[in-house]
Design a protein around this motif. Sequence first.
Motif, short mmCIF file in Angstrom:
data_model
loop_
_atom_site.label_atom_id
_atom_site.label_comp_id
_atom_site.label_asym_id
_atom_site.label_seq_id
_atom_site.Cartn_x
_atom_site.Cartn_y
_atom_site.Cartn_z
N LYS A 59 0.80 -1.17 0.09
CA LYS A 59 0.17 -0.21 -0.03
C LYS A 59 0.89 1.29 0.03
N ILE A 60 1.08 1.86 -1.06
CA ILE A 60 1.77 2.98 -1.39
C ILE A 60 1.05 4.27 -1.44
N LEU A 61 0.52 4.66 -0.06
CA LEU A 61 -0.55 5.63 -0.03
C LEU A 61 -0.09 6.92 -0.05
N ASN A 62 1.34 7.38 0.34
CA ASN A 62 1.81 8.65 0.27
C ASN A 62 2.45 9.12 -0.77
N ALA A 63 2.26 8.25 -1.95
CA ALA A 63 2.81 8.90 -3.13
C ALA A 63 1.88 9.87 -3.68
N ARG A 64 2.41 10.69 -4.84
CA ARG A 64 1.61 11.89 -5.44
C ARG A 64 0.15 11.20 -5.96
N CYS A 65 0.29 10.16 -6.35
CA CYS A 65 -0.89 9.30 -6.75
C CYS A 65 -0.97 8.15 -5.88
N PRO A 66 -1.71 8.16 -4.76
CA PRO A 66 -1.67 6.74 -4.02
C PRO A 66 -2.13 5.62 -4.94
N LEU A 67 -1.30 4.40 -4.68
CA LEU A 67 -1.78 3.32 -5.13
C LEU A 67 -1.67 1.83 -4.25
N VAL A 68 -2.12 0.91 -4.98
CA VAL A 68 -1.91 -0.25 -4.43
C VAL A 68 -1.41 -1.35 -5.38
N ARG A 69 0.07 -1.67 -5.02
CA ARG A 69 0.89 -2.78 -5.71
C ARG A 69 0.95 -4.04 -5.44
N PHE A 70 0.44 -4.99 -6.33
CA PHE A 70 0.56 -6.42 -6.03
C PHE A 70 0.79 -7.27 -7.34
N SER A 71 1.13 -8.55 -6.99
CA SER A 71 1.41 -9.18 -8.38
C SER A 71 0.38 -10.45 -8.22
N HIS A 72 -0.09 -11.06 -9.38
CA HIS A 72 -1.15 -12.15 -9.70
C HIS A 72 -0.28 -13.22 -9.95
N GLN A 73 -0.27 -14.25 -9.32
CA GLN A 73 0.61 -15.39 -9.50
C GLN A 73 -0.13 -16.11 -10.80
N ALA A 74 -1.28 -16.13 -10.85
CA ALA A 74 -1.79 -17.19 -12.05
C ALA A 74 -1.40 -16.46 -13.32
N SER A 75 -1.62 -15.19 -13.46
CA SER A 75 -1.38 -14.57 -14.79
C SER A 75 0.06 -14.04 -14.96
N GLY A 76 0.76 -13.78 -13.81
CA GLY A 76 2.32 -13.36 -13.81
C GLY A 76 2.28 -11.96 -13.87
N PHE A 77 1.03 -11.37 -13.97
CA PHE A 77 1.08 -9.52 -14.02
C PHE A 77 1.54 -9.15 -12.74
N GLN A 78 2.16 -7.90 -12.95
CA GLN A 78 2.39 -7.27 -11.63
C GLN A 78 1.46 -5.79 -11.81
#
Length: 336
Positions: A59-78
């Motif tokens: 949870k990168i909430l203090n960035a200029r544009c707050p965001l949630v970063r995660f990886s999806h194991q099944a698809s390999g997407f970040q």
Amino acid sequence: MFLDLDEIGKLDVHKNAGNFSTEFQMKTVPSERIATQKILSVIGECLDNFGPGCVGVQKILNARCPLVRFSHQASGFQCDLTTNNSIALKSSELLYIYGSLDTRVRALVFSVRCWARAHSLTSSIPGSWITNFSLTVMVIFFLQRRSPPILPTLDSLKSLADAQDRCILDGHNCTFVRDLYKIKPSGNTETLELLLKEFFEYFGNFAFNKNSINIRQGREQNKPDSSPLYIQNPFETSLNISKNVSQSQLQKFVDLARDSAWILEQEDKGQPSLSSKKPWGLATLLLPPGAVNTPLSKKKKKPVSEKVKGLLASIKSSTADSSKGTHGKNTISTQA
């Protein structure tokens, strides 16, 4: 990925008339940014605890544009998940357009980003280093500066747009042509190998101390502030997408770019024998720092630690000599 919360408020829900009425009370927050941070915090918790295959949730909430970063194991997407950030979607669409105009674009972007990752210039952890987005924009700008240009400026793409392409988001003009057939192909025939070497040469000698990077006009401009690296946001033109980059990280990028240009220059002069087991050419760019012989100009420089030791020795020597002087006065002279 972006969650469009604005669309939720536009839903027209018809209520049946009856003997009872329902009143919805909503909590208020000081600002829209705080509301976004709270929403993303809850979504991040849900993804972390209940999202199938979702791992590495940050949870990168203090960035200029707050965001949630995660990886999806099944698809390999970040994934980077934001809310109400439609300009980011237009930026991604613009990068897709640029990548589709010439086969060398994506290959060069991939090569530079792979090189940057190998030398720890980029990181998945937020910090003072250059981001992949900034590197991609730098590649686009470099290709706009070739003669003849390989990529058109954003203003050129805007001039080719029609009424269907018109797009204004949060007061920012995000208009550009989306029909690739309207864009004239480049007559530049430079090889990918040459472009990679020239990229390192260009930015290894770029005047970062006074100039900024602007893909909207495709030319260098005076920096509006003192940020070490200034890359103008393509759409929110008052913003610097590389504001987080520190002077030390920028200098590291410049030094590595110069080293890489030198390595590729040596590769042009000939290759080692087939019996040689040492990496050469492009392969050497991905080796860790110190594994490759540095340019001659760098070999002549003394390590910083040796300079410091010499300076301290000079100070001690001068102090000892001056203590023997008269009137109890000490004079210290240093030589670098």
